[in-house]
Write a protein that holds these residues in place. Structure first.
Motif, PDB file in Angstrom:
ATOM      1  N   ALA A  64       0.825  -1.205   0.000  1.00  0.00           N
ATOM      2  CA  ALA A  64       0.000   0.000   0.000  1.00  0.00           C
ATOM      3  C   ALA A  64       0.862   1.259   0.000  1.00  0.00           C
ATOM      4  N   LEU A  65       1.902   1.276   0.837  1.00  0.00           N
ATOM      5  CA  LEU A  65       2.629   2.528   1.080  1.00  0.00           C
ATOM      6  C   LEU A  65       3.510   2.927  -0.101  1.00  0.00           C
ATOM      7  N   SER A  66       3.961   1.958  -0.889  1.00  0.00           N
ATOM      8  CA  SER A  66       4.813   2.299  -2.039  1.00  0.00           C
ATOM      9  C   SER A  66       4.007   2.979  -3.147  1.00  0.00           C
ATOM     10  N   GLN A  67       2.682   2.931  -3.045  1.00  0.00           N
ATOM     11  CA  GLN A  67       1.824   3.574  -4.052  1.00  0.00           C
ATOM     12  C   GLN A  67       1.553   5.044  -3.721  1.00  0.00           C
ATOM     13  N   LEU A  68       1.980   5.490  -2.535  1.00  0.00           N
ATOM     14  CA  LEU A  68       1.644   6.845  -2.070  1.00  0.00           C
ATOM     15  C   LEU A  68       2.859   7.769  -2.211  1.00  0.00           C
ATOM     16  N   PRO A  69       2.652   9.114  -2.181  1.00  0.00           N
ATOM     17  CA  PRO A  69       3.776  10.038  -2.328  1.00  0.00           C
ATOM     18  C   PRO A  69       4.870   9.730  -1.308  1.00  0.00           C
ATOM     19  N   PRO A  70       6.102   9.569  -1.770  1.00  0.00           N
ATOM     20  CA  PRO A  70       7.175   9.102  -0.895  1.00  0.00           C
ATOM     21  C   PRO A  70       7.692  10.150   0.074  1.00  0.00           C
ATOM     22  N   ASP A  71       8.312   9.665   1.135  1.00  0.00           N
ATOM     23  CA  ASP A  71       8.930  10.507   2.140  1.00  0.00           C
ATOM     24  C   ASP A  71      10.111   9.696   2.684  1.00  0.00           C
ATOM     25  N   ALA A  73      10.916   9.521   6.084  1.00  0.00           N
ATOM     26  CA  ALA A  73      10.835   9.215   7.516  1.00  0.00           C
ATOM     27  C   ALA A  73       9.478   8.625   7.877  1.00  0.00           C
ATOM     28  N   GLY A  74       9.385   8.091   9.072  1.00  0.00           N
ATOM     29  CA  GLY A  74       8.118   7.545   9.563  1.00  0.00           C
ATOM     30  C   GLY A  74       7.636   6.398   8.682  1.00  0.00           C
ATOM     31  N   ASN A  75       6.406   6.497   8.182  1.00  0.00           N
ATOM     32  CA  ASN A  75       5.891   5.472   7.277  1.00  0.00           C
ATOM     33  C   ASN A  75       6.488   5.602   5.874  1.00  0.00           C
ATOM     34  N   GLN A  76       7.375   6.587   5.686  1.00  0.00           N
ATOM     35  CA  GLN A  76       7.956   6.869   4.372  1.00  0.00           C
ATOM     36  C   GLN A  76       6.887   7.236   3.346  1.00  0.00           C
ATOM     37  N   VAL A  77       5.849   7.898   3.879  1.00  0.00           N
ATOM     38  CA  VAL A  77       4.761   8.409   3.057  1.00  0.00           C
ATOM     39  C   VAL A  77       4.552   9.866   3.446  1.00  0.00           C
ATOM     40  N   ASP A  78       4.386  10.740   2.462  1.00  0.00           N
ATOM     41  CA  ASP A  78       4.005  12.122   2.752  1.00  0.00           C
ATOM     42  C   ASP A  78       2.482  12.148   2.835  1.00  0.00           C
ATOM     43  N   TRP A  79       1.991  12.006   4.068  1.00  0.00           N
ATOM     44  CA  TRP A  79       0.543  11.835   4.267  1.00  0.00           C
ATOM     45  C   TRP A  79      -0.236  13.097   3.920  1.00  0.00           C
ATOM     46  N   VAL A  80       0.396  14.276   4.078  1.00  0.00           N
ATOM     47  CA  VAL A  80      -0.297  15.521   3.738  1.00  0.00           C
ATOM     48  C   VAL A  80      -0.552  15.568   2.227  1.00  0.00           C
ATOM     49  N   ALA A  82      -0.591  13.029   0.254  1.00  0.00           N
ATOM     50  CA  ALA A  82      -1.461  11.913  -0.123  1.00  0.00           C
ATOM     51  C   ALA A  82      -2.924  12.348  -0.109  1.00  0.00           C
ATOM     52  N   ILE A  83      -3.298  13.186   0.870  1.00  0.00           N
ATOM     53  CA  ILE A  83      -4.670  13.702   0.913  1.00  0.00           C
ATOM     54  C   ILE A  83      -4.838  14.824  -0.109  1.00  0.00           C
ATOM     55  N   GLU A  84      -3.904  15.793  -0.090  1.00  0.00           N
ATOM     56  CA  GLU A  84      -4.076  16.981  -0.931  1.00  0.00           C
ATOM     57  C   GLU A  84      -4.113  16.624  -2.418  1.00  0.00           C
ATOM     58  N   GLU A  85      -3.354  15.620  -2.811  1.00  0.00           N
ATOM     59  CA  GLU A  85      -3.318  15.255  -4.229  1.00  0.00           C
ATOM     60  C   GLU A  85      -4.267  14.110  -4.561  1.00  0.00           C
ATOM     61  N   GLY A  86      -5.121  13.758  -3.605  1.00  0.00           N
ATOM     62  CA  GLY A  86      -6.207  12.828  -3.894  1.00  0.00           C
ATOM     63  C   GLY A  86      -5.821  11.362  -3.992  1.00  0.00           C
ATOM     64  N   TYR A  87      -4.627  10.984  -3.541  1.00  0.00           N
ATOM     65  CA  TYR A  87      -4.256   9.566  -3.539  1.00  0.00           C
ATOM     66  C   TYR A  87      -5.166   8.776  -2.605  1.00  0.00           C
ATOM     67  N   ILE A  88      -5.515   9.407  -1.477  1.00  0.00           N
ATOM     68  CA  ILE A  88      -6.402   8.741  -0.517  1.00  0.00           C
ATOM     69  C   ILE A  88      -7.517   9.716  -0.123  1.00  0.00           C
TER      70      ILE A  88
ATOM     71  N   ARG B  58      -5.284   4.615   8.605  1.00  0.00           N
ATOM     72  CA  ARG B  58      -5.324   6.030   8.239  1.00  0.00           C
ATOM     73  C   ARG B  58      -5.458   6.244   6.734  1.00  0.00           C
ATOM     74  N   ILE B  59      -5.225   5.212   5.962  1.00  0.00           N
ATOM     75  CA  ILE B  59      -5.523   5.298   4.528  1.00  0.00           C
ATOM     76  C   ILE B  59      -7.038   5.411   4.337  1.00  0.00           C
ATOM     77  N   ARG B  60      -7.789   4.809   5.256  1.00  0.00           N
ATOM     78  CA  ARG B  60      -9.256   4.723   5.121  1.00  0.00           C
ATOM     79  C   ARG B  60     -10.028   5.701   6.004  1.00  0.00           C
ATOM     80  N   PHE B  61      -9.430   6.067   7.150  1.00  0.00           N
ATOM     81  CA  PHE B  61     -10.136   6.930   8.112  1.00  0.00           C
ATOM     82  C   PHE B  61      -9.203   8.030   8.606  1.00  0.00           C
ATOM     83  N   GLN B  62      -9.780   9.237   8.787  1.00  0.00           N
ATOM     84  CA  GLN B  62      -9.012  10.287   9.435  1.00  0.00           C
ATOM     85  C   GLN B  62      -8.882   9.949  10.922  1.00  0.00           C
TER      86      GLN B  62
END
Lengths: 206, 133
Positions: A64-71, A73-80, A82-88, B58-62
């Motif tokens: 799952a995580l390799s499909q999201l914008p990379p980072d 540190a942490g989960n190695q995902v840029d979670w901000v 990922a939301i802003e660009e509509g990945y999740i 967190r992929i599915r829920f805030q």
């Protein structure tokens, strides 16, 4: 007497600084080497490999995580991103009657010693969190009241409740210390837009 | 204590070695960043400890869904979760009820940890969790 005491503390603070610099620089090198690699649940040391059902059905983070914008540190995902660009599109509520609260208000925090100022953005946080996750449990909803400082953050208080546990870790100094000293000439604290009424931003306990 | 240059250098190189070790250690840390182990009652009742993955949810829920709407306290070990409560539709059972997610019959998917794991949040290759460096 007092002289030698002082030089003693100077030396140890020197060593302390060297230590911090070294730990951080090595962390960065190690970081680069580990970016983009996730442990499989089969070998993560916590999941029990003898649990056949779990080994078969649980998802590996990498899938799952390799499909999201990379980072890095942490989960190695840029979670901000990922939301802003509509990945999740993580759900904001389960029940219709729940009020979903968002707010765009930056806070600039100046007690940073030699580091750059800290900018705390409400926008990116309320895309994940409700006001009452932070107010008043971690922070009073009034600038300058809570005794926020780096020592406490590293101990897991204030920003360190989430950063270092679930959100990007505290090794990423510049993401919080993002306002370069000298480039900022405005007022510290809440950055209300021109003509806005601060009352409209007030925290309501529910 | 550090009177001469030589001993200063010994200290500096020791620091380097230790920081290398320190920086390297978390890289062998376990699980994915943000995984939480819940083992207040599991081991004691001959069940494998529970591993709760933040990254997956967190992929599915805030965060606000669990930590505000559903009322999970934002503190590892801060919620007194029992299986009876879950089957009763509380905690994990607010979603793992066959409507939002699969039911509590899938014991092994939640109780997936090695016996003896300590409750708490797990870090990653950088930090081992809040306040643990």
């Amino acid at each position: 007497m007092s002289n030698s005491v002082r030089s003693g503390t100077e030396k140890s603070s020197h060593l302390f600084l060297t230590l911090i610099v070294l730990v951080l620089s090595t962390a960065f090198i190690v970081d680069a080497a580990y970016a983009g690699s996730w442990l499989s649940i089969k070998g993560d040391g916590n999941h029990d490999r003898r649990n056949k059902t779990a080994m078969k059905f649980l998802q590996d983070p990498e899938d799952a995580l390799s499909q999201l914008p990379p980072d890095t540190a942490g989960n190695q995902v840029d979670w901000v991103k990922a939301i802003e660009e509509g990945y999740i599109q993580p759900r904001s509520n389960l029940y219709d009657h729940t009020e979903v609260r968002m707010m765009d208000l930056d806070i600039i925090m100046p007690e940073t010693s030699t580091m750059n100022y800290v900018m705390f953005p409400h926008q990116q946080h309320t895309a994940w969190l409700d006001c009452k996750n932070c107010h008043p449990v971690f922070f009073e909803a009034e600038v300058g009241v809570s005794p926020v400082n780096m020592g406490a953050i590293l101990e897991g208080e204030f920003c360190g409740r989430c950063h270092g546990a679930v959100s990007f870790p505290l090794t990423e100094c510049n993401r919080c210390h993002s306002i370069i000293k000298g480039t900022f000439t405005g007022q510290f604290g809440a950055q209300y837009p021109e003509g806005a009424n601060p009352e409209d931003y007030a925290y309501v306990p529910e | 204590m550090f009177q001469n240059k030589a001993s200063r250098w010994i200290i500096v190189s020791l620091t380097l070695v230790f920081s290398l070790l320190l920086a390297g250690l978390p890289s062998v840390a376990n699980a994915e960043y943000g995984d939480v182990i819940l083992n207040k009652y599991s081991d004691a009742n001959d069940m494998a400890p529970v591993i709760y993955p933040h990254w997956f949810h967190r992929i599915r829920f805030q965060c606000k869904v669990c930590h505000s709407e559903l009322g999970f306290k934002m503190k590892a070990g801060g919620n007194d979760v029992t299986m009876a409560d879950i089957v009763d539709g509380q905690f994990c059972g607010m979603c793992h009820n066959g409507e939002i997610a699969w039911t509590t019959e899938n014991c092994e998917l939640c109780h997936s940890g090695k016996p003896g794991l300590k409750s708490g949040i797990i870090g990653t290759h950088k930090t081992l969790g809040p306040g643990i460096w």
